[in-house]
Design an enzyme around this catalytic site. Structure first.
Site, PDB file in Angstrom:
ATOM      1  N   LYS A 133       0.825  -1.213   0.000  1.00  0.00           N
ATOM      2  CA  LYS A 133       0.000   0.000   0.000  1.00  0.00           C
ATOM      3  C   LYS A 133       0.859   1.262   0.000  1.00  0.00           C
ATOM      4  O   LYS A 133       0.478   2.273  -0.589  1.00  0.00           O
ATOM      5  CB  LYS A 133      -0.990  -0.015   1.173  1.00  0.00           C
ATOM      6  N   LYS A 190      -4.286 -10.435  -5.688  1.00  0.00           N
ATOM      7  CA  LYS A 190      -5.561 -10.740  -5.042  1.00  0.00           C
ATOM      8  C   LYS A 190      -6.623  -9.725  -5.447  1.00  0.00           C
ATOM      9  O   LYS A 190      -6.298  -8.585  -5.786  1.00  0.00           O
ATOM     10  CB  LYS A 190      -5.407 -10.793  -3.524  1.00  0.00           C
ATOM     11  N   LYS A 195     -10.451  -4.363  -2.748  1.00  0.00           N
ATOM     12  CA  LYS A 195     -11.413  -3.265  -2.842  1.00  0.00           C
ATOM     13  C   LYS A 195     -10.761  -1.987  -3.332  1.00  0.00           C
ATOM     14  O   LYS A 195     -11.362  -1.206  -4.048  1.00  0.00           O
ATOM     15  CB  LYS A 195     -12.030  -2.998  -1.470  1.00  0.00           C
TER      16      LYS A 195
HETATM   17  P1  ATP Z   1      -8.386  -2.999   0.616  1.00  0.00           P
HETATM   18  O1  ATP Z   1      -7.847  -3.119  -0.784  1.00  0.00           O
HETATM   19  O2  ATP Z   1      -9.019  -1.667   0.905  1.00  0.00           O
HETATM   20  O3  ATP Z   1      -7.388  -3.424   1.656  1.00  0.00           O
HETATM   21  P2  ATP Z   1      -9.581  -5.611   0.741  1.00  0.00           P
HETATM   22  O4  ATP Z   1     -10.317  -6.145  -0.408  1.00  0.00           O
HETATM   23  O5  ATP Z   1      -8.212  -6.141   0.988  1.00  0.00           O
HETATM   24  O6  ATP Z   1      -9.603  -4.029   0.653  1.00  0.00           O
HETATM   25  P3  ATP Z   1     -10.170  -5.589   3.566  1.00  0.00           P
HETATM   26  O7  ATP Z   1     -11.240  -4.721   4.116  1.00  0.00           O
HETATM   27  O8  ATP Z   1      -8.754  -5.149   3.711  1.00  0.00           O
HETATM   28  O9  ATP Z   1     -10.496  -5.857   2.012  1.00  0.00           O
HETATM   29  O10 ATP Z   1     -10.300  -7.049   4.179  1.00  0.00           O
HETATM   30  C1  ATP Z   1     -11.531  -7.573   4.652  1.00  0.00           C
HETATM   31  C2  ATP Z   1     -11.435  -9.077   4.785  1.00  0.00           C
HETATM   32  O11 ATP Z   1     -11.467  -9.682   3.475  1.00  0.00           O
HETATM   33  C3  ATP Z   1     -10.152  -9.588   5.431  1.00  0.00           C
HETATM   34  O12 ATP Z   1     -10.479 -10.682   6.259  1.00  0.00           O
HETATM   35  C4  ATP Z   1      -9.311 -10.033   4.279  1.00  0.00           C
HETATM   36  O13 ATP Z   1      -8.376 -11.027   4.633  1.00  0.00           O
HETATM   37  C5  ATP Z   1     -10.363 -10.570   3.331  1.00  0.00           C
HETATM   38  N1  ATP Z   1      -9.939 -10.497   1.927  1.00  0.00           N
HETATM   39  C6  ATP Z   1      -9.596  -9.392   1.249  1.00  0.00           C
HETATM   40  N2  ATP Z   1      -9.296  -9.681  -0.015  1.00  0.00           N
HETATM   41  C7  ATP Z   1      -9.464 -11.026  -0.148  1.00  0.00           C
HETATM   42  C8  ATP Z   1      -9.309 -11.935  -1.235  1.00  0.00           C
HETATM   43  N3  ATP Z   1      -8.942 -11.505  -2.424  1.00  0.00           N
HETATM   44  N4  ATP Z   1      -9.571 -13.245  -1.020  1.00  0.00           N
HETATM   45  C9  ATP Z   1      -9.957 -13.686   0.206  1.00  0.00           C
HETATM   46  N5  ATP Z   1     -10.126 -12.877   1.271  1.00  0.00           N
HETATM   47  C10 ATP Z   1      -9.884 -11.557   1.100  1.00  0.00           C
HETATM   48 MG    MG Z   2      -7.054  -5.327   2.556  1.00  0.00          MG
END
Ligand code: ATP
Ligand code: MG
Length: 331
Positions: A111, A193, A196
């Site tokens: 990040k 991965k 969001k």
């Molecule tokens: P950001 O990019 O803002 O970090 P994010 O998609 O990584 O968003 P988070 O809010 O950081 O989402 O994580 C929320 C939950 O979703 C956490 O438990 C994280 O491990 C899980 N998670 C995030 N991305 C994935 C993915 N691609 N596959 C499985 N689990 C995920």
């Molecule tokens: Mg995340």
């Protein structure tokens, strides 16, 4: 009863990876554990956010929790910034953490590399806030995706360090990382991965995507060379699609492979699209069904229940640290 805690940031758009890696497991675990599910908006501001969008996303995410099947009669749903104990304990843990261990975190490195106007100190301290979230509730189990495993290990280290230096205060939590779907990859780049916060609209299936968008994205999904449809680490794109298929159907990996024997990628993609559309439709309807008043009532109740637990832990930690109040006693 043992306790679980987990959260999602109200950033970007909630995607299938968040559901498969995290939220799906919360729903199934909530009846076995006393459960707290937080909307972690203090984590969201570790990178720049538009205030109006953040406020809206925070409430939308509460609706997603409910629509996915988190039962507010059973589980505690609340907003992180509503319980100031999180920020207070985070400071304590920041003082315990070492810069070197924070700088080692993969998420920080990823990040930080994306920030154009300098890297906020909050991004570095993200894991100490996450540790505070978890430790405040004397959590036994933390259901998260694979990407959060490293932060969980740091949480355990910080809890053990505090307990060793100041006396037994925090329960040391275990991660719960699902066997299938712990890391859902982007449909456009199977080595990254689904996230969001990425501008990866074609690589992510968002929970609020309409049927057309879902079909288009699966159709365009990157595939590997070869034609065979089976789980194989050296073919990450197909393995990712099959994993999503496996979770949405609830079938065993072997059954899935048998089902696609002799079939082509186009068939896999179109079946996946149908499945995802059918899965998302009722969820989207339920999410729209919660009024603002209902949400307020629910989040207020959640805050109250969460804060009661959080305050007791924080008081104990402050007493241990010698942070005493005006009359000589820690409160
Ligand atoms: P950001 O990019 O803002 O970090 P994010 O998609 O990584 O968003 P988070 O809010 O950081 O989402 O994580 C929320 C939950 O979703 C956490 O438990 C994280 O491990 C899980 N998670 C995030 N991305 C994935 C993915 N691609 N596959 C499985 N689990 C995920
Ligand atoms: Mg995340």
């Amino acid at each position: 009863m043992k306790r679980i805690f987990s959260g999602v940031q109200p950033t970007g758009n909630f995607h299938l990876g968040n559901y498969i890696g995290a939220l799906r497991n919360w729903v199934s675990l909530q009846h076995e554990y006393e459960s707290l599910f937080c909307i972690v908006n203090l984590h969201a501001i570790t990178v720049p956010q538009d205030p109006r969008v953040l406020a809206q996303k925070t409430r939308d995410l509460a609706r997603v929790y409910l629509a996915a099947g988190i039962d507010p009669e059973v589980s505690i749903i609340f907003i992180q910034s509503d319980v100031p104990e999180h920020a207070e304990l985070a400071w304590v843990l920041t003082c315990l953490a070492r810069i070197s261990e924070l700088e080692r975190m993969t998420q920080f490195k990823d990040k930080a590399a994306k920030q154009r106007e300098g890297v906020g100190a909050g991004l570095l301290n993200y894991p100490t806030l996450m540790a505070a979230d978890i430790l405040l509730y004397q959590t036994d189990l933390v259901p998260v995706g694979q990407d959060q495993k490293q932060h969980l290990e740091l949480t355990r280290d910080l809890a053990e360090r505090f307990n060793r230096d100041y006396g037994e205060t925090f329960r040391v939590p275990d991660p719960f990382i699902p066997k299938v779907g712990a890391r859902v990859q982007s449909l456009s780049d199977p080595l990254r991965k689904m996230s969001k916060s990425d501008d990866d609209a074609v690589g992510s299936i968002f929970l609020l995507d309409d049927a057309d968008a879902v079909r288009r994205k699966f159709k365009r999904a990157v595939t590997d060379s070869g034609t065979e449809i089976r789980f194989d680490e050296s073919r990450p794109a197909i393995t990712n699609l099959l994993t999503i298929y496996q979770v949405l159907t609830g079938r065993e990996a072997r059954e899935v492979e048998q089902h696609f024997e002799g079939k082509g990628y186009a068939q896999l993609k179109s079946e996946l699209a149908d499945l995802a559309v059918e899965f998302l439709r009722p969820l989207q309807e339920r999410a729209r069904g919660y009024s603002d008043e209902e949400l307020d009532r629910l989040l207020d109740a959640g805050r109250e229940r969460a804060q009661q637990i959080a305050r007791a832990t924080l008081d104990e930690a402050k007493r241990r640290l010698g942070l005493v109040g005006a009359r000589g006693r820690a409160r």
